[in-house]
Design an enzyme around this catalytic site. Structure first.
Site, PDB file in Angstrom:
ATOM      1  N   CYS A   5      20.236 -28.374  34.337  1.00 23.61           N
ATOM      2  CA  CYS A   5      21.262 -28.230  33.422  1.00 23.61           C
ATOM      3  C   CYS A   5      22.280 -27.399  34.216  1.00 23.61           C
ATOM      4  O   CYS A   5      23.579 -27.605  34.272  1.00 23.61           O
ATOM      5  CB  CYS A   5      20.875 -27.262  32.462  1.00 23.61           C
ATOM      6  SG  CYS A   5      18.997 -27.484  32.029  1.00 23.61           S
TER       7      CYS A   5
ATOM      8  N   CYS B 191      46.850 -30.075   3.997  1.00 23.77           N
ATOM      9  CA  CYS B 191      46.392 -29.002   4.988  1.00 23.77           C
ATOM     10  C   CYS B 191      45.231 -28.542   4.485  1.00 23.77           C
ATOM     11  O   CYS B 191      44.715 -28.243   3.375  1.00 23.77           O
ATOM     12  CB  CYS B 191      47.477 -27.875   4.975  1.00 23.77           C
ATOM     13  SG  CYS B 191      46.855 -26.548   5.870  1.00 23.77           S
ATOM     14  N   CYS B 192      44.182 -28.257   5.636  1.00 18.74           N
ATOM     15  CA  CYS B 192      42.987 -27.504   5.579  1.00 18.74           C
ATOM     16  C   CYS B 192      42.012 -27.668   4.808  1.00 18.74           C
ATOM     17  O   CYS B 192      41.162 -27.175   4.334  1.00 18.74           O
ATOM     18  CB  CYS B 192      43.597 -25.769   5.252  1.00 18.74           C
ATOM     19  SG  CYS B 192      44.731 -25.305   5.839  1.00 18.74           S
TER      20      CYS B 192
ATOM     21  N   CYS C  26      -4.979   2.918  -1.949  1.00 14.13           N
ATOM     22  CA  CYS C  26      -4.720   1.665  -1.876  1.00 14.13           C
ATOM     23  C   CYS C  26      -5.427   1.180  -0.463  1.00 14.13           C
ATOM     24  O   CYS C  26      -5.764  -0.096  -0.542  1.00 14.13           O
ATOM     25  CB  CYS C  26      -3.308   1.602  -1.592  1.00 14.13           C
ATOM     26  SG  CYS C  26      -2.106   1.941  -2.627  1.00 14.13           S
TER      27      CYS C  26
ATOM     28  N   CYS D 201      15.811 -26.644  35.315  1.00 12.32           N
ATOM     29  CA  CYS D 201      17.032 -26.248  34.673  1.00 12.32           C
ATOM     30  C   CYS D 201      17.953 -25.608  35.640  1.00 12.32           C
ATOM     31  O   CYS D 201      18.857 -25.862  35.859  1.00 12.32           O
ATOM     32  CB  CYS D 201      16.771 -25.622  33.257  1.00 12.32           C
ATOM     33  SG  CYS D 201      18.119 -25.242  32.436  1.00 12.32           S
TER      34      CYS D 201
ATOM     35  N   TYR E  54      -2.245  -6.372  -4.035  1.00 15.29           N
ATOM     36  CA  TYR E  54      -1.559  -6.375  -2.642  1.00 15.29           C
ATOM     37  C   TYR E  54      -1.143  -7.778  -2.280  1.00 15.29           C
ATOM     38  O   TYR E  54      -1.577  -8.602  -2.632  1.00 15.29           O
ATOM     39  CB  TYR E  54      -2.258  -5.383  -1.769  1.00 15.29           C
ATOM     40  CG  TYR E  54      -2.607  -3.891  -2.324  1.00 15.29           C
ATOM     41  CD1 TYR E  54      -1.756  -2.849  -2.303  1.00 15.29           C
ATOM     42  CD2 TYR E  54      -3.780  -3.812  -2.901  1.00 15.29           C
ATOM     43  CE1 TYR E  54      -2.149  -1.882  -2.960  1.00 15.29           C
ATOM     44  CE2 TYR E  54      -4.106  -2.719  -3.396  1.00 15.29           C
ATOM     45  CZ  TYR E  54      -3.455  -1.697  -3.549  1.00 15.29           C
ATOM     46  OH  TYR E  54      -3.748  -0.554  -4.053  1.00 15.29           O
TER      47      TYR E  54
ATOM     48  N   MET F 232       0.913  -1.153   0.000  1.00 15.57           N
ATOM     49  CA  MET F 232      -0.059  -0.026   0.085  1.00 15.57           C
ATOM     50  C   MET F 232       0.756   1.267  -0.029  1.00 15.57           C
ATOM     51  O   MET F 232       1.838   1.341   0.801  1.00 15.57           O
ATOM     52  CB  MET F 232      -0.923  -0.083   1.170  1.00 15.57           C
ATOM     53  CG  MET F 232      -1.875  -1.349   1.267  1.00 15.57           C
ATOM     54  SD  MET F 232      -3.240  -0.977   2.562  1.00 15.57           S
ATOM     55  CE  MET F 232      -2.173  -1.260   4.140  1.00 15.57           C
TER      56      MET F 232
HETATM   57  C1  LIG Z   1      19.950 -33.561  36.040  1.00 15.57           C
HETATM   58  C2  LIG Z   1      19.402 -32.914  34.899  1.00 15.57           C
HETATM   59  C3  LIG Z   1      20.263 -32.261  33.919  1.00 15.57           C
HETATM   60  C4  LIG Z   1      19.694 -31.442  32.862  1.00 15.57           C
HETATM   61  N1  LIG Z   1      20.660 -31.117  31.902  1.00 15.57           N
HETATM   62  C5  LIG Z   1      20.048 -30.521  30.709  1.00 15.57           C
HETATM   63  C6  LIG Z   1      21.179 -29.663  29.806  1.00 15.57           C
HETATM   64  O1  LIG Z   1      21.975 -29.701  30.065  1.00 15.57           O
HETATM   65  N2  LIG Z   1      20.651 -29.101  28.758  1.00 15.57           N
HETATM   66  C7  LIG Z   1      19.274 -29.105  28.634  1.00 15.57           C
HETATM   67  O2  LIG Z   1      18.794 -28.797  27.568  1.00 15.57           O
HETATM   68  N3  LIG Z   1      18.328 -29.778  29.225  1.00 15.57           N
HETATM   69  C8  LIG Z   1      18.827 -30.375  30.471  1.00 15.57           C
HETATM   70  N4  LIG Z   1      17.761 -30.867  31.434  1.00 15.57           N
HETATM   71  C9  LIG Z   1      16.579 -30.989  31.080  1.00 15.57           C
HETATM   72  C10 LIG Z   1      15.882 -29.532  31.287  1.00 15.57           C
HETATM   73  O3  LIG Z   1      16.210 -29.293  32.620  1.00 15.57           O
HETATM   74  C11 LIG Z   1      14.433 -29.741  31.278  1.00 15.57           C
HETATM   75  O4  LIG Z   1      13.912 -29.961  29.787  1.00 15.57           O
HETATM   76  C12 LIG Z   1      13.611 -28.199  31.416  1.00 15.57           C
HETATM   77  O5  LIG Z   1      14.165 -27.763  32.557  1.00 15.57           O
HETATM   78  C13 LIG Z   1      11.889 -28.569  31.194  1.00 15.57           C
HETATM   79  O6  LIG Z   1      11.524 -27.167  31.451  1.00 15.57           O
HETATM   80  P1  LIG Z   1       9.939 -27.256  31.902  1.00 15.57           P
HETATM   81  O7  LIG Z   1       9.641 -25.806  31.886  1.00 15.57           O
HETATM   82  O8  LIG Z   1       9.194 -28.027  30.917  1.00 15.57           O
HETATM   83  O9  LIG Z   1       9.523 -27.620  33.363  1.00 15.57           O
HETATM   84  P2  LIG Z   1      10.396 -27.258  34.812  1.00 15.57           P
HETATM   85  O10 LIG Z   1      11.558 -26.480  34.685  1.00 15.57           O
HETATM   86  O11 LIG Z   1      10.492 -28.658  35.323  1.00 15.57           O
HETATM   87  O12 LIG Z   1       9.052 -26.698  35.282  1.00 15.57           O
HETATM   88  C14 LIG Z   1       7.802 -26.842  35.613  1.00 15.57           C
HETATM   89  C15 LIG Z   1       7.266 -26.300  36.913  1.00 15.57           C
HETATM   90  O13 LIG Z   1       6.135 -26.384  37.154  1.00 15.57           O
HETATM   91  C16 LIG Z   1       5.755 -26.342  38.621  1.00 15.57           C
HETATM   92  N5  LIG Z   1       4.626 -27.289  38.872  1.00 15.57           N
HETATM   93  C17 LIG Z   1       4.178 -28.570  38.594  1.00 15.57           C
HETATM   94  N6  LIG Z   1       2.955 -28.816  38.941  1.00 15.57           N
HETATM   95  C18 LIG Z   1       2.468 -27.545  39.323  1.00 15.57           C
HETATM   96  C19 LIG Z   1       1.194 -27.199  39.554  1.00 15.57           C
HETATM   97  N7  LIG Z   1       0.269 -27.881  39.629  1.00 15.57           N
HETATM   98  N8  LIG Z   1       0.913 -25.876  39.773  1.00 15.57           N
HETATM   99  C20 LIG Z   1       2.060 -25.030  39.834  1.00 15.57           C
HETATM  100  N9  LIG Z   1       3.140 -25.401  39.317  1.00 15.57           N
HETATM  101  C21 LIG Z   1       3.244 -26.744  39.008  1.00 15.57           C
HETATM  102  C22 LIG Z   1       7.105 -27.281  39.092  1.00 15.57           C
HETATM  103  O14 LIG Z   1       7.235 -26.873  40.487  1.00 15.57           O
HETATM  104  C23 LIG Z   1       8.225 -26.750  38.388  1.00 15.57           C
HETATM  105  O15 LIG Z   1       8.871 -25.576  38.686  1.00 15.57           O
HETATM  106  C24 LIG Z   1      18.260 -31.627  32.551  1.00 15.57           C
HETATM  107  C25 LIG Z   1      17.496 -32.244  33.375  1.00 15.57           C
HETATM  108  C26 LIG Z   1      17.923 -32.865  34.584  1.00 15.57           C
HETATM  109  C27 LIG Z   1      17.117 -33.339  35.446  1.00 15.57           C
END
Ligand SMILES: Cc1cc2nc3c(=O)[nH]c(=O)nc-3n(C[C@H](O)[C@H](O)[C@H](O)COP(=O)(O)OP(=O)(O)OC[C@H]3O[C@@H](n4cnc5c(N)ncnc54)[C@H](O)[C@@H]3O)c2cc1C
Length: 553
Positions: free
Chosen positions: A133, A550-551, A19, A128, A68, A14
């Site tokens: 993480c 190399c490279c 337009c 996380c 458009y 536009m």
């Molecule tokens: C040891 C470990 C290492 C990890 N390392 C990695 C990594 O290096 N890289 C990576 O990408 N991922 C990693 N992960 C995975 C990653 O942490 C998860 O995939 C991510 O945090 C999930 O996020 P989310 O928001 O889905 O859930 P969460 O982060 O689990 O959030 C959910 C929230 O909901 C709340 N909740 C639950 N029920 C209710 C309700 N009824 N009412 C109100 N609140 C509620 C909980 O208290 C929680 O805080 C790892 C996981 C673990 C266990």
């Protein structure tokens, strides 16, 4: 009569008031449109009120016929999200769960001009930052640094083996977690006045109601982002004797002398190697025939070799029958290669996966369907069977990574609030296991590609061909690329290398944007970097890399 919908359109092309009149007229003539308005040609926008059946394509076609172009950027019922239309909702989006998916969703809602609430029953930030993480990666790095100080591979230069002061490392980890929770969640929230934070446990009531601490809310849309919890299989004696899950294992104030780790997927392997390098005698037990069982077989085999060389004991194909505690020690007995086998350890870590947090939330009563493992079933736009309710993150039971949760949270919020149907593309999701060397992969394994009927070509390159690895005196690992012979498209990349996670994004982009093997090969890669290994592996589809100068040309 069906309620009218309001659609917002972006209009291109536009250049004058006439337009704007042409576009308005074109839109008014589409069947089912009750009203159309262009607030001024400079705005590049149009607003339409129409019956729900009017398609975005019909509107775009009408505008195109007038000379458009237009795309629908949002659509919702006229009595839609409260902040826009003065509707009667408490919030436009109520997000249940304050982790990565929940935060991303609420921020996206605020950015789109809506009012949102995050409901959190536990600690702000979710898995996380608090128990996933962040704590795991800082512990891994602390132990890795000490390990490397003691085991470097340069000839004739010696340092004392690395020593770890475990309680100090744990205290530093806690400090980092608290700082990141504050900086990346609490402080960020303060920057979004349109997002409320409600502490409490949320339950659904009816189709689109939520109850928190006895109070009822009626949001326009609901997003469930309640994450997942560590899950243990029903093994005789396990629940009675107690055990460590990943959360407890990341917070042990004293390092045990020995530990049995049940489960050899990412979380189990990362923690197993961390404790082993800190000085614990670790036995890793896996039911399936190999560790990292969902990775490419070549990667699993090579990683097992490196871990065993560091002193970890690995028992695969082990069927755990019973867990007992005797004299304060764990006895895990089961069947291995048709024989009874008993394992003993001071500690037991169960890392056999995570299950979605969906119990006692009134989900099925509200028309939200659950799968076999309690995961919320969603379509590709992240909508549940209840059209008022969306779900994102670990609670959907798939691709449990924080960046997937955050991406999906934002997408679900946009779809829910703007009435869009953008799909979540999971074909290229990168996966990293932070062992050393790291496992990094994206797309299909060779076996998956063959199963799916591709005419597969494979290139496998040992890291000993990569100049960077030679210069660093650390040639552990390999790069394996899987491509489709017919289209020359990269289908999958599988890397085992020190810091291998830093290499995978090249392959992720190629898979996501259908970049072919020959296009990638014709791209320069920097010399003396490990990512140059990808270029060498690409060349390996056609040449013997041992014959390159190399490279990598
Ligand atoms: C040891 C470990 C290492 C990890 N390392 C990695 C990594 O290096 N890289 C990576 O990408 N991922 C990693 N992960 C995975 C990653 O942490 C998860 O995939 C991510 O945090 C999930 O996020 P989310 O928001 O889905 O859930 P969460 O982060 O689990 O959030 C959910 C929230 O909901 C709340 N909740 C639950 N029920 C209710 C309700 N009824 N009412 C109100 N609140 C509620 C909980 O208290 C929680 O805080 C790892 C996981 C673990 C266990």
């Amino acid at each position: 009569m069906n309620e009218l919908e309001q659609l917002e359109l972006d209009v291109q092309g536009m250049t004058c008031d006439a337009c704007a009149r042409h576009v308005t007229k074109a839109l008014q003539q589409v069947e089912g449109v009750a009203e159309a308005a262009v607030p001024g040609w400079q705005s590049g926008q149009a607003t339409v009120k129409a019956a729900p059946g009017v398609s975005a394509e019909a509107l775009a076609t009408a505008v195109q016929a007038a000379g458009y172009s237009a795309t629908v950027k949002s659509r919702q019922p006229l009595n839609g999200p409260g902040s826009q239309n003065g509707g009667s909702y408490d919030y436009d989006l109520m997000v249940i769960g304050g982790g990565s998916a929940g935060f991303a969703a609420a921020i996206k809602a605020a950015e789109l001009g809506y009012r949102a609430a995050i409901v959190e029953a536990g600690t702000m930030g979710g898995t996380c930052v608090n128990v996933g993480c962040v704590p795991s990666k800082t512990l891994i790095r602390a132990v890795e640094t000490a390990h490397q100080a003691g085991t470097h591979r340069f000839h004739g230069i010696h340092t004392a083996p690395g020593q770890i002061e475990w309680p100090k490392v744990i205290a530093q980890k806690d400090e980092l977690v608290a700082a990141l929770r504050q900086g990346k969640y609490a402080d960020v929230l303060a920057g979004y006045p349109d997002v409320d934070y409600i502490e409490g446990y949320a339950k659904l009531t009816g189709k689109n109601g939520v109850e928190i601490n006895g109070q009822s809310y009626s949001p326009y849309r609901i997003l469930i982002a309640t994450g997942a919890h560590p899950w243990a299989p029903p093994i005789e004696g396990l629940a009675e004797v107690g055990y460590l899950d990943s959360t407890a294992a990341l917070d042990l104030k004293e390092r045990p002398n020995s530990m049995i780790v049940l489960g050899a997927n990412a979380v189990g392997l990362e923690l197993a190697q961390t404790y082993a390098r800190a000085g614990t005698l670790v036995t890793v037990v896996e039911l399936l025939p190999r560790i990292a069982p969902f990775e490419d077989e070549a990667i699993s085999a090579a990683l097992a070799g490196y871990l065993e060389a560091e002193g970890l004991r690995i028992v695969t194909g082990f069927q755990t029958r019973r867990v007992q505690k005797q004299n304060g020690r764990y006895q895990v007995s089961g069947v291995h290669q048709d024989k009874e086998l008993a394992l003993d350890g001071e500690q037991l870590l169960v890392a056999t996966g995570r299950r979605p947090n969906t119990a006692n939330m009134g989900l099925e009563e509200s028309g939200v369907k659950l799968g076999r493992r309690g995961e919320i079933l969603v379509d590709e736009t992240l909508r549940t069977d209840n059209p008022f309710v969306y779900a994102a993150g670990d609670v959907t039971g798939q691709d449990m990574f924080v960046y997937v949760a955050a991406y999906a949270g934002g997408l679900a919020a946009e779809n829910a609030l703007n009435g869009l149907s953008k799909p979540l593309d999971t074909s290229y999701i990168p996966r990293i296991t932070f062992t050393d060397p790291q496992v990094a992969s994206a797309g299909l394994t060779e076996a998956q590609a063959r199963e799916q009927g591709y005419a597969v070509k494979v290139s496998e390159l040992a890291m000993s061909h990569v100049p960077r690895a030679l210069a660093a005196r650390d040639t552990r690992g390999l790069i394996k690329l899987v491509a489709d012979t017919d289209s020359d498209r990269l289908l999958g990349a599988h890397i085992l290398a020190p810091e291998g996670g830093e290499l995978i994004q090249t392959a992720v982009l190629a898979i996501r944007f259908s970049i072919t093997v020959s296009q990638l090969r014709q791209t320069m890669f920097p010399y003396l970097t490990n990512v140059e290994g990808i270029k060498l592996a690409l060349l390996g589809f056609e040449k013997d890399v041992a014959l390159l100068s190399c490279c990598a040309g």
